[in-house]
Design a protein around this motif. Structure first.
Motif, mmCIF file in Angstrom:
data_model
loop_
_atom_site.group_PDB
_atom_site.id
_atom_site.type_symbol
_atom_site.label_atom_id
_atom_site.label_comp_id
_atom_site.label_asym_id
_atom_site.label_seq_id
_atom_site.Cartn_x
_atom_site.Cartn_y
_atom_site.Cartn_z
ATOM 1 N N LEU A 113 -21.216 64.851 -108.640
ATOM 2 C CA LEU A 113 -21.826 63.969 -107.726
ATOM 3 C C LEU A 113 -23.257 64.037 -108.423
ATOM 4 N N THR A 115 -27.385 63.460 -109.206
ATOM 5 C CA THR A 115 -28.280 63.506 -108.301
ATOM 6 C C THR A 115 -29.799 63.065 -108.852
ATOM 7 N N VAL A 130 -29.925 61.081 -104.519
ATOM 8 C CA VAL A 130 -28.587 60.797 -104.337
ATOM 9 C C VAL A 130 -28.531 59.206 -103.966
ATOM 10 N N LEU A 135 -22.909 58.597 -104.359
ATOM 11 C CA LEU A 135 -22.299 59.064 -103.275
ATOM 12 C C LEU A 135 -20.775 58.548 -102.928
ATOM 13 N N CYS A 138 -18.517 59.719 -105.755
ATOM 14 C CA CYS A 138 -18.076 60.938 -105.255
ATOM 15 C C CYS A 138 -16.850 61.050 -104.263
ATOM 16 N N VAL A 153 -17.688 70.459 -105.382
ATOM 17 C CA VAL A 153 -18.504 68.943 -105.900
ATOM 18 C C VAL A 153 -19.729 69.686 -106.642
ATOM 19 N N VAL A 155 -23.144 69.265 -108.353
ATOM 20 C CA VAL A 155 -24.575 68.686 -108.703
ATOM 21 C C VAL A 155 -25.586 69.223 -109.793
ATOM 22 N N ALA A 176 -25.424 63.032 -97.967
ATOM 23 C CA ALA A 176 -24.700 63.471 -98.808
ATOM 24 C C ALA A 176 -23.935 64.510 -98.109
#
Length: 285
Positions: A113, A115, A130, A135, A138, A153, A155, A176
């Protein structure tokens, strides 16, 4: 019973100001322990300069295990704005195949994901954002996983919105987290703050576990260079903060995500630990 999985979670290597002894130690650990995957959650470089990316590419390609890399704010061109806007990840070209790579293992997947955004309507572009597109991508990847697969996940910025609107760490972080809480997500792995943490973040749809890794650079904050060793047995995700000073994991973890996540900026500034922040409650596993 599911076969145990071993993952190494690294972050904020900052090639250009990397801690060479710590990095050599991690490389040996990877060669000897052979983790199922290595997740690097951003800030591979210090200033996104070509020599720094060349050093990162050489180091990553020497690892003979699956690797996924999330870009960090330090990895986007900071001074050449056309590159930042038009091709923000262009300098990853030599190892683009591992950037935001989804890694699927039996029963467990690492899902990226992003960012980072090229620009945002606040002065401090180092903080996370995000986007709806990031998003959605993901969530789509998580929803497409085989039934029964749990997701980690990856990030760069912790998905936390703290302080006032102007000082929030990650815009749309709460949105998110709320979406991830509705899916089979074991935890969100992040970096950015240069100290390790393991906390449960509340959302309207239930809690989400957030796990942060420390740094492998000279830019330490309150703990020495470290990385997270994650083990998953199909039921429990356990975190050990590995470091060369043999400090116990609880003492390596901060209690909360700091609003000011900035460590010393330059190698010439004081970087000695100013006092580790012990947890007041046991880590949640």
């Amino acid at each position: 019973m599911a076969q145990n999985k071993l993952l190494f979670h690294l972050s904020d290597i900052h090639f250009g100001l990397e801690d060479k002894s710590a990095l050599a130690w991690v490389e040996r650990e990877i060669a000897e322990r052979r983790p199922d995957a290595v997740a690097i959650t951003g800030d591979l470089t210090m200033r996104a300069r070509p020599p720094e990316f060349a050093a990162a590419e050489k180091w990553i390609h020497a690892l003979s295990v699956p690797v996924t890399v999330e870009p960090g704010n330090h990895d986007l061109p900071g001074y050449h704005l056309p590159s930042r806007y038009l091709d923000p990840l262009g300098r990853f070209e030599a190892f683009r195949e591992v950037v935001e790579k989804r890694i699927e293992l039996p029963g467990l997947a690492l899902v990226p994901l992003n960012t980072n955004v090229p620009a945002q309507p606040r002065l401090n572009w180092s903080k996370g954002w995000v986007s709806d597109r990031a998003l959605s991508d993901c969530l789509r990847q998580i929803d497409a996983l085989p039934e029964g697969t749990m997701a980690l996940v990856t990030v760069h910025h912790p998905l936390r919105e703290t302080g006032t609107q102007g000082t929030a760490l990650t815009r749309n972080g709460e949105k998110a987290l709320a979406a991830l809480a509705q899916r089979p997500v074991l935890a969100v792995l992040s970096g950015h703050v240069h100290d390790a943490f393991d906390i449960m973040e509340k959302t309207e749809h239930g809690p989400v576990r957030m796990i942060g890794a420390g740094t492998l650079s000279q830019r330490i904050r309150s703990t020495p260079p470290s990385f997270n060793e994650l083990t998953w047995d199909g039921a429990t995700l356990h975190v050990t903060v590995r470091n060369l000073e043999n400090i116990d994991t609880p003492d390596m973890m901060i209690d909360d995500v700091p609003e000011d996540a900035m460590p010393p900026r330059e190698a010439g500034e004081p970087v000695a630990p100013v006092g580790r922040v012990p947890r007041t409650d046991p880590p949640v596993h």
